[in-house]
Design a protein around this motif. Structure first.
Motif, PDB file in Angstrom:
ATOM      1  N   GLY A  94     -13.132   7.768  -5.045  1.00  0.00           N
ATOM      2  CA  GLY A  94     -12.550   8.084  -3.749  1.00  0.00           C
ATOM      3  C   GLY A  94     -11.215   7.400  -3.574  1.00  0.00           C
ATOM      4  O   GLY A  94     -10.798   6.587  -4.406  1.00  0.00           O
ATOM      5  N   GLU A  95     -10.527   7.728  -2.474  1.00  0.00           N
ATOM      6  CA  GLU A  95      -9.211   7.166  -2.158  1.00  0.00           C
ATOM      7  C   GLU A  95      -9.342   6.080  -1.107  1.00  0.00           C
ATOM      8  O   GLU A  95     -10.093   6.217  -0.142  1.00  0.00           O
ATOM      9  CB  GLU A  95      -8.275   8.271  -1.665  1.00  0.00           C
ATOM     10  N   LEU A  96      -8.599   5.001  -1.308  1.00  0.00           N
ATOM     11  CA  LEU A  96      -8.606   3.904  -0.349  1.00  0.00           C
ATOM     12  C   LEU A  96      -7.867   4.302   0.925  1.00  0.00           C
ATOM     13  O   LEU A  96      -6.825   4.966   0.878  1.00  0.00           O
ATOM     14  CB  LEU A  96      -7.944   2.669  -0.955  1.00  0.00           C
ATOM     15  N   ILE A  97      -8.421   3.885   2.073  1.00  0.00           N
ATOM     16  CA  ILE A  97      -7.729   4.047   3.347  1.00  0.00           C
ATOM     17  C   ILE A  97      -7.433   2.658   3.907  1.00  0.00           C
ATOM     18  O   ILE A  97      -8.049   1.668   3.525  1.00  0.00           O
ATOM     19  CB  ILE A  97      -8.563   4.861   4.354  1.00  0.00           C
ATOM     20  N   ALA A 102      -2.189  -2.264   5.467  1.00  0.00           N
ATOM     21  CA  ALA A 102      -1.891  -1.013   4.769  1.00  0.00           C
ATOM     22  C   ALA A 102      -2.391  -1.104   3.332  1.00  0.00           C
ATOM     23  O   ALA A 102      -2.041  -2.027   2.597  1.00  0.00           O
ATOM     24  CB  ALA A 102      -0.389  -0.746   4.793  1.00  0.00           C
ATOM     25  N   THR A 103      -3.215  -0.151   2.944  1.00  0.00           N
ATOM     26  CA  THR A 103      -3.863  -0.166   1.627  1.00  0.00           C
ATOM     27  C   THR A 103      -3.882   1.242   1.057  1.00  0.00           C
ATOM     28  O   THR A 103      -4.179   2.209   1.761  1.00  0.00           O
ATOM     29  CB  THR A 103      -5.311  -0.689   1.741  1.00  0.00           C
ATOM     30  N   SER A 104      -3.561   1.369  -0.232  1.00  0.00           N
ATOM     31  CA  SER A 104      -3.603   2.664  -0.902  1.00  0.00           C
ATOM     32  C   SER A 104      -4.065   2.471  -2.336  1.00  0.00           C
ATOM     33  O   SER A 104      -4.100   1.358  -2.862  1.00  0.00           O
ATOM     34  CB  SER A 104      -2.231   3.346  -0.867  1.00  0.00           C
ATOM     35  N   GLY A 105      -4.396   3.583  -2.981  1.00  0.00           N
ATOM     36  CA  GLY A 105      -4.919   3.550  -4.343  1.00  0.00           C
ATOM     37  C   GLY A 105      -6.228   4.298  -4.423  1.00  0.00           C
ATOM     38  O   GLY A 105      -6.686   4.903  -3.443  1.00  0.00           O
ATOM     39  N   SER A 106      -6.844   4.286  -5.581  1.00  0.00           N
ATOM     40  CA  SER A 106      -8.118   4.980  -5.773  1.00  0.00           C
ATOM     41  C   SER A 106      -9.157   4.030  -6.353  1.00  0.00           C
ATOM     42  O   SER A 106      -8.832   3.005  -6.941  1.00  0.00           O
ATOM     43  CB  SER A 106      -7.943   6.190  -6.695  1.00  0.00           C
ATOM     44  N   VAL A 107     -10.417   4.406  -6.153  1.00  0.00           N
ATOM     45  CA  VAL A 107     -11.555   3.622  -6.632  1.00  0.00           C
ATOM     46  C   VAL A 107     -12.444   4.538  -7.471  1.00  0.00           C
ATOM     47  O   VAL A 107     -12.690   5.688  -7.089  1.00  0.00           O
ATOM     48  CB  VAL A 107     -12.363   3.035  -5.465  1.00  0.00           C
ATOM     49  N   LYS A 108     -12.921   4.027  -8.602  1.00  0.00           N
ATOM     50  CA  LYS A 108     -13.838   4.786  -9.449  1.00  0.00           C
ATOM     51  C   LYS A 108     -15.032   3.918  -9.834  1.00  0.00           C
ATOM     52  O   LYS A 108     -14.863   2.729 -10.122  1.00  0.00           O
ATOM     53  CB  LYS A 108     -13.141   5.264 -10.728  1.00  0.00           C
ATOM     54  N   LEU A 109     -16.195   4.509  -9.816  1.00  0.00           N
ATOM     55  CA  LEU A 109     -17.385   3.880 -10.389  1.00  0.00           C
ATOM     56  C   LEU A 109     -17.560   4.482 -11.772  1.00  0.00           C
ATOM     57  O   LEU A 109     -17.761   5.696 -11.914  1.00  0.00           O
ATOM     58  CB  LEU A 109     -18.613   4.153  -9.517  1.00  0.00           C
ATOM     59  N   LEU A 201     -17.310   6.495  -1.903  1.00  0.00           N
ATOM     60  CA  LEU A 201     -17.573   6.917  -3.274  1.00  0.00           C
ATOM     61  C   LEU A 201     -18.260   8.270  -3.262  1.00  0.00           C
ATOM     62  O   LEU A 201     -19.451   8.374  -2.969  1.00  0.00           O
ATOM     63  CB  LEU A 201     -18.440   5.886  -3.990  1.00  0.00           C
ATOM     64  N   ALA A 202     -17.509   9.308  -3.593  1.00  0.00           N
ATOM     65  CA  ALA A 202     -18.074  10.658  -3.692  1.00  0.00           C
ATOM     66  C   ALA A 202     -18.557  10.882  -5.119  1.00  0.00           C
ATOM     67  O   ALA A 202     -17.812  10.628  -6.074  1.00  0.00           O
ATOM     68  CB  ALA A 202     -17.024  11.705  -3.310  1.00  0.00           C
TER      69      ALA A 202
END
Length: 204
Positions: A94-97, A102-109, A201-202
């Motif tokens: 998913g994408e960080l909010i 202020a926060t950006s980026g992506s997360v992966k399991l 996390l989708a």
């Protein structure tokens, strides 16, 4: 000047000054405001994602080659060798909010080839701060102030201190963690119990 000396000569004035200095020192330690202007970038490759094996020499004969014109037969080593392990597999992401910062980026399991799991932050960009952690949680990700403080309300697993407020990094998930129970990741400030940013996390 005389009045100042008389004031400093009073014990209660000295006591107030000592308390004020001690309070200022504690405040600086606790809030660490200078970190808001200090960036730390950490770039890590995904474990097992890049092969380091050298390419084979096409002119060299392969082991077990048959003479010219003879049918090729598989060698015992080839027949017995197991298939190569699968590479890393993304299970959810998913994408960080943004929350408090202020926060950006992506997360992966990600499940690695050896069966272990990591939470991977990619292209992270957030503020630095005191005692930042990466949490795997069961809380929903909400936008705005309503989502700042929800991640310690239920179940969560701390994956360790945030390595850097910028970059791409891996965080090992303990083997005994039941991943089916967790649905989000938060960049959590443990000192002030607030989320800097989070991602749902989708499942892939």
């Amino acid at each position: 000047m005389v009045r100042v000396r008389q004031a400093l000569g009073r014990p209660w004035v000295i006591g107030v000054l000592v308390v004020a200095v001690a309070g200022a020192g504690f405040g600086l330690y606790w809030f660490q405001p200078w970190k808001l202007w200090q960036d730390e970038t950490v770039e890590e490759a995904l474990p097992g994602a890049v092969s380091t094996s050298a390419p084979a020499d096409p002119s060299a004969p392969a082991p077990g080659d048959s003479p010219a014109g003879a049918p090729a037969e598989p060698s015992a080593d080839t027949a017995a060798s197991p298939s190569a392990p699968a590479g890393p597999q993304t299970l959810a992401g998913g994408e960080l909010i943004s929350h408090e910062h202020a926060t950006s980026g992506s997360v992966k399991l990600v499940r690695l080839a050896d069966g272990s799991h990591v939470v991977r932050l990619e292209n992270l960009d957030t503020s630095n701060g005191p005692d930042l952690r990466v949490w795997l949680t069961d809380a929903p990700v909400k936008e705005g102030r309503a989502g700042w403080h929800v991640f310690d309300d239920g179940a969560y697993v701390s994956l360790g201190k945030l390595k850097g407020n910028k970059g791409s990094q891996n965080y090992t998930v303990p083997e005994d963690v039941d991943l089916s129970k967790y649905s989000s990741v938060s960049i959590w400030c443990d000192r002030f119990d607030v989320s800097f940013g989070a991602a749902e996390l989708a499942r892939a």
